[in-house]
Design an enzyme around this catalytic site. Structure first.
Site, PDB file in Angstrom:
ATOM      1  CB  THR B  33      -0.948   0.069   1.233  1.00  0.00           C
ATOM      2  OG1 THR B  33      -1.709  -1.088   1.269  1.00  0.00           O
ATOM      3  CG2 THR B  33      -1.880   1.246   1.130  1.00  0.00           C
ATOM      4  CG  ASP B  49      -1.828   0.889  -3.539  1.00  0.00           C
ATOM      5  OD1 ASP B  49      -1.263  -0.167  -3.855  1.00  0.00           O
ATOM      6  OD2 ASP B  49      -2.132   1.161  -2.361  1.00  0.00           O
ATOM      7  NE  ARG B  51       0.704  -4.654  -7.215  1.00  0.00           N
ATOM      8  CZ  ARG B  51       1.831  -4.544  -7.917  1.00  0.00           C
ATOM      9  NH1 ARG B  51       2.974  -4.547  -7.281  1.00  0.00           N
ATOM     10  NH2 ARG B  51       1.794  -4.411  -9.217  1.00  0.00           N
ATOM     11  CE  LYS B  65      -4.483  -1.565  -1.315  1.00  0.00           C
ATOM     12  NZ  LYS B  65      -3.049  -1.491  -1.409  1.00  0.00           N
ATOM     13  N   GLY B  79      -1.830  -2.541   5.843  1.00  0.00           N
ATOM     14  CA  GLY B  79      -1.507  -3.598   6.788  1.00  0.00           C
ATOM     15  C   GLY B  79      -2.186  -4.890   6.365  1.00  0.00           C
ATOM     16  CB  SER B 161       5.174  -0.713   1.686  1.00  0.00           C
ATOM     17  OG  SER B 161       4.262  -0.804   0.629  1.00  0.00           O
ATOM     18  CG  ASP B 198       6.072   0.305  -2.136  1.00  0.00           C
ATOM     19  OD1 ASP B 198       4.941   0.142  -1.662  1.00  0.00           O
ATOM     20  OD2 ASP B 198       7.075  -0.350  -1.775  1.00  0.00           O
ATOM     21  CB  SER B 201       1.977   0.634  -3.799  1.00  0.00           C
ATOM     22  OG  SER B 201       2.411   0.807  -2.490  1.00  0.00           O
TER      23      SER B 201
END
Lengths: 192, 273
Positions: B33, B49, B51, B65, B79, B161, B198, B201
């Protein structure tokens, strides 16, 4: 995998303890009602426990509500049951496939072992061979498949992935669910 | 049937399975994320995002999310996916009951306190890092909540992240006099930066703009990252009969029989008595 007003679930039938095969006919895909199929992979004892637990809950639901549960509601029920054991979970990865509503729109749901749901439109995979399965399904999946073609695609995906996974195989079963009923076919797989 | 709260029945068995039998535990779905929140002149913009990962594999390329806590209070979560879903669901429930019993519209601060108290009780074992944003009658608010229960109130926040990548964009572009379009564009760029830089994500960008008594949810506002460029044009065709079948069984759908006559008879008998 979802097709046009139909869904299919396929699974292998090997039951093993690490590298030793114990049974060749363990069924892990269960019919909840005429519209919902439910498959689980993981620790066999948890699969058996949860099968009984959901059978009990569904019987109660049918008696109280006097109607059949919809696949979406059942999926939420599964997620809630799994999350209640958040710190001490059941070691399973369930898959729910069904036909939702009057139009029989395909419904797919996969959750992780603590009940985090996802609702993809194409396919869901679970088990020891899930990474191979994901690759093969991503390649062979097409939108709006008729039941015959859906059966072929799902079977080929399962057979291909099972060949590359040492812990899967020894027989497989494919259920195709349409508004007219369930067609169950058993396939020959490699016996190694 | 079941008491409320978590059930620890299987905990002992699981510990033994993992330690003594080396059982390979199935992976939980995490939301690696990038989640972002920004306050602007009239309200709050939340971005995320889409994913969800299971180890190195993408479990869900297009998950949601940004969760609804109440009509004008929304929460983005990073998380463990099950934890963020259930925690936000639980607090949404509690907030609704509270607002019904007090007869007042809910405040963002109430949601914040409920969330931080809940998470602190579990000392970080419930792995939910949240960006809570909303507009109530006191104005726009934005808070960050860490899994252990600590909170901060800031004008712009990034978590997950991809938070470093997103924060770099936010620090460069933020100013306290932003309007709605600038804020939306800033959040969009921040999430995009997280998606590109990242690994945890990816997918599409979701945006949520909350103003006084108004909420707009832009689901998949940017899908440039999920379109596969080199998809095979002609799909694979499997002819009917290409798979060899051992056994075949067809179960027709059973029609429910209506037993109307029996009921009528029962009623007649009662009347006689």
């Amino acid at each position: 995998m979802a097709g046009k007003n139909c869904v299919a679930i396929a699974g292998d039938t090997r039951f093993g303890v690490r590298n030793q095969t114990v049974a060749l006919d363990s069924n892990r895909i269960f019919k909840i009602n005429n519209r919902t199929l439910f498959g689980m992979t993981g620790l066999n004892t948890d699969i058996l426990t949860l099968r009984e637990s959901f059978k009990f809950q569904m019987n109660l639901y049918n008696l109280e509500e006097e109607r059949e549960i919809s696949p979406k509601t059942f999926a939420h029920n599964v997620a809630q049951t799994l999350y209640s054991k958040r710190f001490g979970p059941y070691f399973i990865t369930p898959i729910i496939a069904g036909l939702e509503g009057e139009d029989y729109t395909p419904f797919l749901c996969a959750t992780d072992l603590i009940g985090a749901m996802e609702f993809p439109k194409s396919f869901v995979v679970a088990g020891t061979g899930e990474e191979s399965l994901m690759g093969v399904c991503e390649t062979f999946y097409k939108e709006n498949m008729e039941p015959d073609e859906l059966f072929e695609v799902v079977s080929q995906c399962l057979l291909a992935a099972v060949d590359r996974d040492a812990l899967s195989g020894w027989g497989s079963v494919v259920h195709v669910l349409t508004k007219d009923g369930i067609t169950t076919k058993r396939l020959r797989t490699r016996k190694d | 049937m079941q008491k409320g709260g978590f059930n620890f029945d299987l905990y002992q068995r699981n510990v033994e399975l993992i330690e003594k039998n080396n059982y390979k535990v199935p992976k939980t779905t995490k939301t690696g994320t990038t989640i972002v929140g920004v306050v602007f002149s009239d309200g709050v913009v939340l971005g995320a995002d889409t994913r969800a990962t299971s180890g190195p594999i993408v479990a869900d390329p297009n998950c949601e999310k940004i969760h609804r806590i109440s009509d004008y209070i929304w929460c983005a979560g990073a998380g463990t996916a099950a934890d963020t879903e259930n925690t936000t669901g639980m607090i949404s429930l509690q907030l609704e009951l509270l607002s019904l019993s007090t007869g007042r519209s809910p405040r963002v601060r109430t949601a914040l306190t409920l969330l931080k108290n809940f998470l602190f009780r579990y000392h970080g074992y419930i792995s939910a890092a949240l960006v809570l944003g909303g507009v109530d009658f006191t104005g726009p608010h934005l808070h960050m909540i860490h899994p252990h229960g600590s909170t901060s109130t800031l004008p712009y926040i990034s978590m997950g992240s991809g938070s470093l990548a997103a924060m770099a964009v936010l620090e460069t572009g933020y100013n306290s006099k932003m309007g709605e379009e600038d804020a939306k564009s800033l959040v969009h760029q921040a999430i995009l930066s997280g998606i590109l830089n990242d690994l945890g994500s990816g997918g599409n960008v979701d945006l949520c703009v909350i103003k006084h008594k108004s909420m707009e949810f832009f689901r998949n506002i940017d899908t440039t990252n999920s379109k596969r460029k080199f998809r095979k044009k002609l799909p694979y065709m499997f002819k009917s009969g290409s798979t060899k079948i051992l056994e075949k069984e067809i179960k027709e759908k059973m029609e429910k029989m209506e037993i109307v006559n029996e009921k009528e008879n029962e009623i007649e008998e009662l009347e006689e008595l």
